[in-house]
Design an enzyme around this catalytic site. Structure first.
Site, PDB file in Angstrom:
ATOM      1  N   LEU A 108      33.460  46.051  45.756  1.00  0.00           N
ATOM      2  CA  LEU A 108      34.887  45.696  46.671  1.00  0.00           C
ATOM      3  C   LEU A 108      35.959  45.612  45.728  1.00  0.00           C
ATOM      4  CD1 LEU A 108      33.815  44.653  49.780  1.00  0.00           C
ATOM      5  CD2 LEU A 108      31.986  46.090  49.288  1.00  0.00           C
ATOM      6  N   ALA A 114      38.357  48.138  46.373  1.00  0.00           N
ATOM      7  CA  ALA A 114      39.528  49.223  47.254  1.00  0.00           C
ATOM      8  C   ALA A 114      41.181  48.231  47.813  1.00  0.00           C
ATOM      9  CB  ALA A 114      38.837  50.237  48.567  1.00  0.00           C
ATOM     10  N   GLY A 115      41.233  47.642  47.555  1.00  0.00           N
ATOM     11  CA  GLY A 115      42.124  46.660  48.154  1.00  0.00           C
ATOM     12  C   GLY A 115      43.371  47.178  47.283  1.00  0.00           C
ATOM     13  N   ARG A 117      50.073  41.718  46.989  1.00  0.00           N
ATOM     14  CA  ARG A 117      51.212  40.903  46.508  1.00  0.00           C
ATOM     15  C   ARG A 117      51.204  40.662  44.994  1.00  0.00           C
ATOM     16  NH1 ARG A 117      49.438  35.228  49.303  1.00  0.00           N
ATOM     17  NH2 ARG A 117      47.355  36.462  49.455  1.00  0.00           N
ATOM     18  N   LYS A 144      44.720  45.537  40.960  1.00  0.00           N
ATOM     19  CA  LYS A 144      45.123  44.470  41.349  1.00  0.00           C
ATOM     20  C   LYS A 144      43.767  43.906  40.095  1.00  0.00           C
ATOM     21  CE  LYS A 144      43.687  41.693  44.537  1.00  0.00           C
ATOM     22  NZ  LYS A 144      43.280  40.881  45.340  1.00  0.00           N
ATOM     23  N   THR A 174      36.394  45.497  55.068  1.00  0.00           N
ATOM     24  CA  THR A 174      35.583  45.008  53.962  1.00  0.00           C
ATOM     25  C   THR A 174      33.393  45.688  54.773  1.00  0.00           C
ATOM     26  OG1 THR A 174      34.821  42.987  55.358  1.00  0.00           O
ATOM     27  CG2 THR A 174      35.947  43.249  53.024  1.00  0.00           C
ATOM     28  N   TYR A 194      33.032  40.379  45.892  1.00  0.00           N
ATOM     29  CA  TYR A 194      34.465  41.435  45.185  1.00  0.00           C
ATOM     30  C   TYR A 194      35.321  41.444  43.931  1.00  0.00           C
ATOM     31  CZ  TYR A 194      35.311  39.570  50.004  1.00  0.00           C
ATOM     32  OH  TYR A 194      35.089  39.083  51.499  1.00  0.00           O
ATOM     33  N   GLY A 195      35.360  42.998  43.510  1.00  0.00           N
ATOM     34  CA  GLY A 195      36.456  42.599  42.627  1.00  0.00           C
ATOM     35  C   GLY A 195      37.931  41.995  41.638  1.00  0.00           C
ATOM     36  N   LYS A 243      49.183  44.959   8.967  1.00  0.00           N
ATOM     37  CA  LYS A 243      48.587  46.285  10.038  1.00  0.00           C
ATOM     38  C   LYS A 243      47.526  46.358   9.240  1.00  0.00           C
ATOM     39  CE  LYS A 243      50.336  49.599  10.269  1.00  0.00           C
ATOM     40  NZ  LYS A 243      50.836  51.451  11.018  1.00  0.00           N
TER      41      LYS A 243
END
Ligand code: UD1
Ligand code: CA
Length: 444
Positions: free
Chosen positions: A11, A13-14, A18, A25, A80, A102-103, A335
């Protein structure tokens, strides 16, 4: 593990409100890679048959980060259980076990997940197995209500009564379900609760109503820490860094002040590497056996073949390839360049888009001027060359083997092997002029 099938649903999708970020996130990095990639690596170690990640609108970048896992869209964030249901179509015809993760909880261990799945497959055939934990501060977690024969229900903090809020055993959110029965429970879940959301946690109560036992496996709080804010992200970063420092030391590196050295998930240090304080390894770094790294160095996307001495205050950027026995000293930046065996570049130098041959010495303050504002050009320096201090090598330019370039030269044309090149104003001298000058000033 048994040959039962396993599907993992992540999951993600949140919004992560915050975090106060434009970046989803789960893409915020831990040790230099998106946190969800850490989780996906643990998931891959379970060898699941299917992996489905539930994302929210506008999270195409998450889909890319988790590929080749399938992503499904949860258009509205309705809870959920609603999120898990979005994965049903992608799992059509599948009836193995379901593992919900949960991700934003990326530090779960393989052992914990394996224990959870094994419990789901035990002889009593539980419908739902929840990963529980007893956090130091249970605050607003869902509470696990235990009965005579196992887990009876999960009550969300918002919906819990005072007695239930006293329960210390909490829901981590991670659960394993029997895929043959779970979709039916998930479809029956309603949203008549304090949040007005479809709670995945209600699957437990429905399973119990159907006479299916439910169980709890106890997890450790440290691997169940989630990320909801930047401060929590920093807590997890510190934990991940701790693990990476131990890994480096286990592999035979000495870290003189481990707490000041920062790694990326993919940093490789060989045996008998010594790292002095305040060194940073950005992604893509390989350090071979016997490399000494003095303080305050920064590495990214580079390979150092040991033994070698680097720093203090050296910066190796992407594409730097350093051969054995090289010394790179203070304020030296390299570099996209190869530095040959035994070459020494010890002070205040920029080497970009260059090849430097074996045994060459580059003096203090040398610059490869590789960029004219439009294109990057290559500087080729042969073997056993001596470049004097404060030389500018205006690329494209080639310095032949064994050549010497005088200090202060601005080199715009190729230098032949074994030649001396000078490209600077000739010195002139006026005898007694300084004394005369002083006198004219002090006599007045
Ligand atoms: C959830 C659990 C709670 C548990 C806690 C642990 C439920 C109802 N509650 O609460 O018992 O103690 O996790 O942290 O499951 N998500 C979606 N779509 C949604 C809602 C959530 O993808 O519609 C994802 C979020 O991105 C997040 C995870 O699911 O990764 C958990 O959601 P969150 O809202 O944080 O759940 P909690 O209220 O913390
Ligand atoms: Ca949460």
């Amino acid at each position: 593990m048994s040959d039962r099938k396993l599907a993992v649903i992540v999951l993600a999708a949140g919004q992560g409100t915050r975090m106060k970020s434009d970046l989803p996130k789960v893409l915020h990095p831990l040790a230099g890679r998106p946190m969800v990639r850490h989780l996906m690596e643990t998931v891959a170690a379970l060898s699941p048959d299917r992996v489905v990640v539930v994302v929210g609108p506008g999270m195409e970048a998450v889909s890319q980060a988790v590929a080749p896992a399938v992503t499904v869209l949860q258009a509205e964030r309705n809870g959920t259980a609603h999120a898990v249901l979005q994965a049903q179509q992608a799992l059509a015809g599948y009836d193995g076990d379901l593992l919900v993760l949960y991700g934003d909880t990326p530090c779960l261990s393989l052992e914990t997940l394996s224990t959870l799945i094994a419990r789901r497959r035990a002889d009593d055939n539980p419908g739902v197995v929840v990963l529980g934990f007893e956090p130091v501060d249970p605050s607003r977690y869902g509470r696990l209500v235990m009965g005579a024969t196992g887990l009876d229900a999960i009550v969300e903090w918002k919906d819990a009564n005072d007695a239930q809020r006293q329960i210390r055993l909490c829901n981590s959110g991670v659960m394993a379900l029997d895929g043959a029965r779970a979709w039916d429970w998930l479809r029956r879940i309603g949203n008549d609760n304090a949040a007005g959301e479809f709670y995945l946690t209600d699957a437990v109560g429905l399973a119990r109503q159907d006479g299916a036992p439910c169980a709890v496996v106890l997890g450790r709080e440290d691997e169940l820490q989630g990320v909801n804010s930047r401060a929590e992200l920093a807590v997890l970063e510190a934990k991940v860094q701790l693990g990476l420092r131990l890994r480096a030391m286990d592999a035979g590196a000495t870290l003189i002040a481990p707490e000041t050295v920062f790694f990326s998930w993919d940093t490789k240090l060989g045996r008998d590497v010594v790292v002095w304080p305040n060194v940073i390894f950005a992604p893509g770094v390989q350090i071979g056996d016997g490399v000494a790294i003095k303080g305050f160095c920064h590495f990214e996307g580079c390979v150092v073949t040991g033994p070698a001495e680097i720093g203090p205050y050296a910066r190796l950027r992407p594409g730097a390839k350093i051969a054995p026995d090289v010394h790179l000293g203070n304020f030296v930046e390299v570099k996209n360049s190869q530095v040959g065996r035994g070459a020494k570049i010890n002070h205040l130098t920029y080497v970009g888009d260059a090849h430097i041959g074996a045994g060459t010495n580059v003096g203090a303050g040398v610059i490869t001027a590789n960029y004219d504002g439009f294109t990057k050009s290559v500087t080729t320096i042969g073997e056993k060359v001596s470049i004097g201090s404060n030389v500018v090598l205006v690329a494209p330019v080639t310095i032949g083997d064994g050549a010497i370039v005088g200090a202060g030269s601005v080199i715009t044309e190729d230098v032949a092997p074994d030649a001396l090149a000078l490209a600077r104003g000739r010195q002139s001298q006026k005898s007694g002029w300084a004394a005369f000058f002083r006198k004219t000033k002090t006599d007045k």
